[in-house]
Design an enzyme around this catalytic site. Sequence first.
Site, PDB file in Angstrom:
ATOM      1  N   ASN A   1       0.881  -1.160   0.000  1.00  0.00           N
ATOM      2  CA  ASN A   1       0.000   0.000   0.000  1.00  0.00           C
ATOM      3  C   ASN A   1       0.925   1.218   0.000  1.00  0.00           C
ATOM      4  O   ASN A   1       1.466   1.599   1.033  1.00  0.00           O
ATOM      5  CB  ASN A   1      -0.883  -0.037   1.259  1.00  0.00           C
ATOM      6  CG  ASN A   1      -1.837   1.138   1.329  1.00  0.00           C
ATOM      7  OD1 ASN A   1      -1.840   2.022   0.463  1.00  0.00           O
ATOM      8  ND2 ASN A   1      -2.643   1.168   2.363  1.00  0.00           N
TER       9      ASN A   1
ATOM     10  N   GLU B   1      -8.311  -4.354   5.537  1.00  0.00           N
ATOM     11  CA  GLU B   1      -8.195  -4.125   4.094  1.00  0.00           C
ATOM     12  C   GLU B   1      -7.033  -4.915   3.495  1.00  0.00           C
ATOM     13  O   GLU B   1      -7.119  -5.380   2.362  1.00  0.00           O
ATOM     14  CB  GLU B   1      -8.033  -2.614   3.830  1.00  0.00           C
ATOM     15  CG  GLU B   1      -9.330  -1.859   4.106  1.00  0.00           C
ATOM     16  CD  GLU B   1      -9.141  -0.406   4.477  1.00  0.00           C
ATOM     17  OE1 GLU B   1      -8.515  -0.139   5.528  1.00  0.00           O
ATOM     18  OE2 GLU B   1      -9.605   0.470   3.734  1.00  0.00           O
TER      19      GLU B   1
ATOM     20  N   ARG C   1      -2.760  -2.117  -3.257  1.00  0.00           N
ATOM     21  CA  ARG C   1      -3.931  -1.279  -3.087  1.00  0.00           C
ATOM     22  C   ARG C   1      -3.841  -0.145  -4.111  1.00  0.00           C
ATOM     23  O   ARG C   1      -2.869   0.604  -4.145  1.00  0.00           O
ATOM     24  CB  ARG C   1      -3.934  -0.670  -1.697  1.00  0.00           C
ATOM     25  CG  ARG C   1      -5.134   0.202  -1.527  1.00  0.00           C
ATOM     26  CD  ARG C   1      -5.070   1.031  -0.279  1.00  0.00           C
ATOM     27  NE  ARG C   1      -6.420   1.342   0.104  1.00  0.00           N
ATOM     28  CZ  ARG C   1      -6.841   1.352   1.348  1.00  0.00           C
ATOM     29  NH1 ARG C   1      -6.033   1.061   2.316  1.00  0.00           N
ATOM     30  NH2 ARG C   1      -8.083   1.668   1.610  1.00  0.00           N
TER      31      ARG C   1
ATOM     32  N   HIS D   1     -13.277   3.257  -0.033  1.00  0.00           N
ATOM     33  CA  HIS D   1     -13.256   2.317   1.104  1.00  0.00           C
ATOM     34  C   HIS D   1     -13.848   0.949   0.723  1.00  0.00           C
ATOM     35  O   HIS D   1     -14.296   0.190   1.585  1.00  0.00           O
ATOM     36  CB  HIS D   1     -14.054   2.872   2.312  1.00  0.00           C
ATOM     37  CG  HIS D   1     -13.359   3.991   3.029  1.00  0.00           C
ATOM     38  ND1 HIS D   1     -14.042   5.072   3.551  1.00  0.00           N
ATOM     39  CD2 HIS D   1     -12.062   4.216   3.310  1.00  0.00           C
ATOM     40  CE1 HIS D   1     -13.199   5.903   4.123  1.00  0.00           C
ATOM     41  NE2 HIS D   1     -11.976   5.401   3.984  1.00  0.00           N
TER      42      HIS D   1
ATOM     43  N   ARG E   1     -11.047  16.346   6.532  1.00  0.00           N
ATOM     44  CA  ARG E   1     -11.784  16.624   5.288  1.00  0.00           C
ATOM     45  C   ARG E   1     -13.201  17.110   5.592  1.00  0.00           C
ATOM     46  O   ARG E   1     -13.801  16.659   6.564  1.00  0.00           O
ATOM     47  CB  ARG E   1     -11.862  15.356   4.423  1.00  0.00           C
ATOM     48  CG  ARG E   1     -10.571  15.023   3.730  1.00  0.00           C
ATOM     49  CD  ARG E   1     -10.646  13.671   3.034  1.00  0.00           C
ATOM     50  NE  ARG E   1      -9.846  12.685   3.726  1.00  0.00           N
ATOM     51  CZ  ARG E   1      -9.871  11.380   3.469  1.00  0.00           C
ATOM     52  NH1 ARG E   1     -10.639  10.897   2.522  1.00  0.00           N
ATOM     53  NH2 ARG E   1      -9.104  10.548   4.137  1.00  0.00           N
TER      54      ARG E   1
END
Length: 413
Positions: free
Chosen positions: A9, A380, A94, A182, A242
């Site tokens: 990742n 993940e 990823r 996600h 965010r």
Amino acid sequence: MKPAICVLNAGSSSIKFSLFEESDDDDLTLRLRGQVEAIGGAPRFVAQDADGNPVHERRWDADEGLDHGAALEFLAGFLLEQLKGLGLVAVGHRVVHGGLLYADPVRIDAAVLASLEQLQSLAPLHQPHNLAPIRRLLDSRPDLPQIACFDTAFHRSNPDVAQMFALPYELHLEGVRRYGFHGLSYEYVAETLARLDEDAALGRTIVLHLGNGCSMCALDGGRSVASTMGFTAVDGLMMGTRTGALDPGVVLYLMAERRMTASDIERLLYSESGLLGVSGIASDMRTLLASKEPRARLAIDLFLYRVRRELGALVAVLGGLDALVFTAGIGENSAEIRARVCRDAEWIGVAVDEAANASGGPRISRGDSRVAAWVMPTNEELMIARQTRRVIRAETGVVQRGRERAAEADYAA
Ligand code: ADP
């Protein structure tokens, strides 16, 4: 030798890795994980075993100039040493954006890589960094299978209306649409839910992924039908730094009245807003929950209000609700936030079991709750490893089936 899969990742200043090996129950077990971080500054490498015990650590001075290429080479060397008894069958990456093309993980070759490079403008903060190690490995280890696993792919099942903005249709065709993110986390949760609560897995579920990045996904029979993130990962819920959903008129105002440039606005929306911007204290939910400052409380109240509104919208999309699932840093660890979300959702039939919630679940709804509520740690990396293995197995199966068919044909002849 046991087959192993490495998951990478890669971000703007770090490369995270996990090494999985085949387990006896035909799943995958973590052997090692770690990362090189602060690449471009004074990088640091740490690796831990599956129990979190340190295995290796190393630091570089800033003047040693360890760049992404050198960091990847170092990682490759380290992993080769650690493989003892394992045979590396593939690397799973990823990749944040699969665009319209990829609804599933894909084996990467030069043509696939070129198509992913074309999506860089859709995710300029992540995609180039995700792709850099793929390109390097494709050059240096062309025989090593590499699989791209996407954050967007799981949402390709959304109906058209859930993907559209009310913009001129040509922009939709050009790819300006809601992709959702996600997805690796949601797919992992959907697979876990199928094992824990078959009724919920077959029914209507909303998963709340609440971490630094926050989003929610509506699942119908395990398939994504809507999510709160849109064209980019800045839409939807309020997050650590965010904004979440924002009237685009605000952006026009900032440009016209404050003379802000695109990069000023990008910094504001992605890095200076959310819990941090509202509280003026921190982006970290733990810090805010522990604070007595009124602005910390206001930031949490707004965070929960946004969850409540979006939850109502997704319930309307699903036409009802059978289960709620909490995951990611806040969702997995904060009993207080979960309790408040559940209380806000009493009107849909969520009845929280306060004791089960305080102890972390996994089931946190009462026996008489019309809607089940669960806490599920997401994973993940494991999802990427599983997807990678599926692609490799499907290829092997295809090759095997091809051989079998050829043998049958020979026999028939
Ligand atoms: P990322 O999206 O970067 O993967 P995580 O899923 O690790 O982030 O989530 C980070 C968030 O989880 C932070 O806001 C952190 O404060 C929050 N968090 C972690 N543990 C707790 C806790 N015990 N209580 C409240 N919030 C927590």
